[in-house]
Design an enzyme around this catalytic site. Structure first.
Site, PDB file in Angstrom:
ATOM      1  N   LEU A   1       0.565   4.721   7.911  1.00 53.94           N
ATOM      2  CA  LEU A   1      -0.644   3.992   8.315  1.00 53.94           C
ATOM      3  C   LEU A   1      -1.589   4.004   7.120  1.00 53.94           C
ATOM      4  O   LEU A   1      -1.665   5.004   6.393  1.00 53.94           O
ATOM      5  CB  LEU A   1      -1.311   4.663   9.521  1.00 53.94           C
ATOM      6  CG  LEU A   1      -0.552   4.611  10.846  1.00 53.94           C
ATOM      7  CD1 LEU A   1      -1.303   5.403  11.924  1.00 53.94           C
ATOM      8  CD2 LEU A   1      -0.332   3.175  11.311  1.00 53.94           C
ATOM      9  N   ASP A   2      -2.316   2.907   6.927  1.00 53.35           N
ATOM     10  CA  ASP A   2      -3.260   2.832   5.814  1.00 53.35           C
ATOM     11  C   ASP A   2      -4.348   3.896   5.964  1.00 53.35           C
ATOM     12  O   ASP A   2      -4.605   4.391   7.065  1.00 53.35           O
ATOM     13  CB  ASP A   2      -3.952   1.461   5.779  1.00 53.35           C
ATOM     14  CG  ASP A   2      -2.962   0.333   5.539  1.00 53.35           C
ATOM     15  OD1 ASP A   2      -1.897   0.587   4.962  1.00 53.35           O
ATOM     16  OD2 ASP A   2      -3.282  -0.807   5.948  1.00 53.35           O
ATOM     17  N   LYS A   3      -5.032   4.177   4.854  1.00 52.67           N
ATOM     18  CA  LYS A   3      -6.097   5.198   4.869  1.00 52.67           C
ATOM     19  C   LYS A   3      -7.142   4.907   5.946  1.00 52.67           C
ATOM     20  O   LYS A   3      -7.621   5.803   6.633  1.00 52.67           O
ATOM     21  CB  LYS A   3      -6.747   5.263   3.485  1.00 52.67           C
ATOM     22  CG  LYS A   3      -7.727   6.400   3.322  1.00 52.67           C
ATOM     23  CD  LYS A   3      -8.197   6.541   1.885  1.00 52.67           C
ATOM     24  CE  LYS A   3      -9.130   7.729   1.757  1.00 52.67           C
ATOM     25  NZ  LYS A   3      -9.659   7.881   0.399  1.00 52.67           N
TER      26      LYS A   3
END
Ligand code: URA
Length: 217
Positions: free
Chosen positions: A94-96
């Site tokens: 998952l992206d930051k």
């Protein structure tokens, strides 16, 4: 089991300080069955954990990166106790700035099954964008969206939330390309302002699990 690094443990074994089922074991390559064999270090019994793979559900908070290590940023493994963090790795990314359901496991085959597009496991996201969502987007997503690199996504399900929540929707994908949800909306002229993963296959994010917390499955 939290005793030390692989290198530390190799030393302990070579020094004859480790016993398996009551017999000193000097081969660092010796295999033990978690939960079945009794392992001691200097006579102290170790908790080798339950038999079978370790699978954790994490509610990933924003601001933490999905990686096993990073020179500066906090990683998802920093949210686990060291003994668990040493064993597991994230199944997918998952992206930051994305929050929500992340599975961590020590089972490479499970990881592959969850993330390989060949297996088509559904991932469901709640998404908020910076504008109104036109109804036609549902059909566009169902056909597949052409991304900035020319790739046409697999058919995706888009459910636009009620008028009470403008700009909010749920999206179901069966693949996970780099920044895929954000790039699908960007291709339609919309910027994603919030993104949360709610489900992987038949597994829902536990609504009682606060961001930053995990639990074993
Ligand atoms: N799609 C994105 O753009 N970001 C994520 O973190 C997950 C899916």
């Amino acid at each position: 089991a939290g005793v030390g690094s692989r290198r530390d443990v190799r030393q302990l074994v070579k020094q004859g300080r480790v016993a398996v089922n009551g017999t000193v074991e000097r081969d660092p390559g010796c295999r033990v069955r978690a939960g079945l064999d009794t392992v001691t270090v200097d006579g102290q019994r170790l908790e080798t954990g339950p038999a079978g793979p370790l699978i954790l559900m994490l509610n990933k908070p924003r601001g933490v990166i999905t990686a096993t290590r990073d020179a500066t940023a906090r990683t998802v493994l920093d949210l686990l106790p060291p003994a668990l963090a040493r064993r597991v790795f994230p199944a997918g990314r998952l992206d930051k700035d994305t929050e929500g359901l992340l599975i961590l496991t020590d089972d490479g085959q499970l990881c592959h099954r969850l993330i390989s597009p060949r297996h088509g496991v559904e991932k469901e996201y709640w998404v908020e964008v910076d504008g109104a969502l036109p109804g036609e987007l549902v059909a566009s997503f169902a056909k597949g969206i052409r991304l900035d690199d020319g790739y046409v996504t697999r058919p995706a399900r888009l459910a636009i939330e009620q008028a009470s929540a403008p700009g909010q929707a749920r999206v179901v994908l069966t693949e996970g390309r780099y920044h895929q949800v954000k790039r699908m909306f960007a291709a339609c002229g919309l910027k994603v302002t919030a993104l949360r993963r709610l489900r992987i296959g038949g597994l829902q994010l536990d609504p009682d699990l606060p961001p930053g917390k995990y639990r074993p499955l």
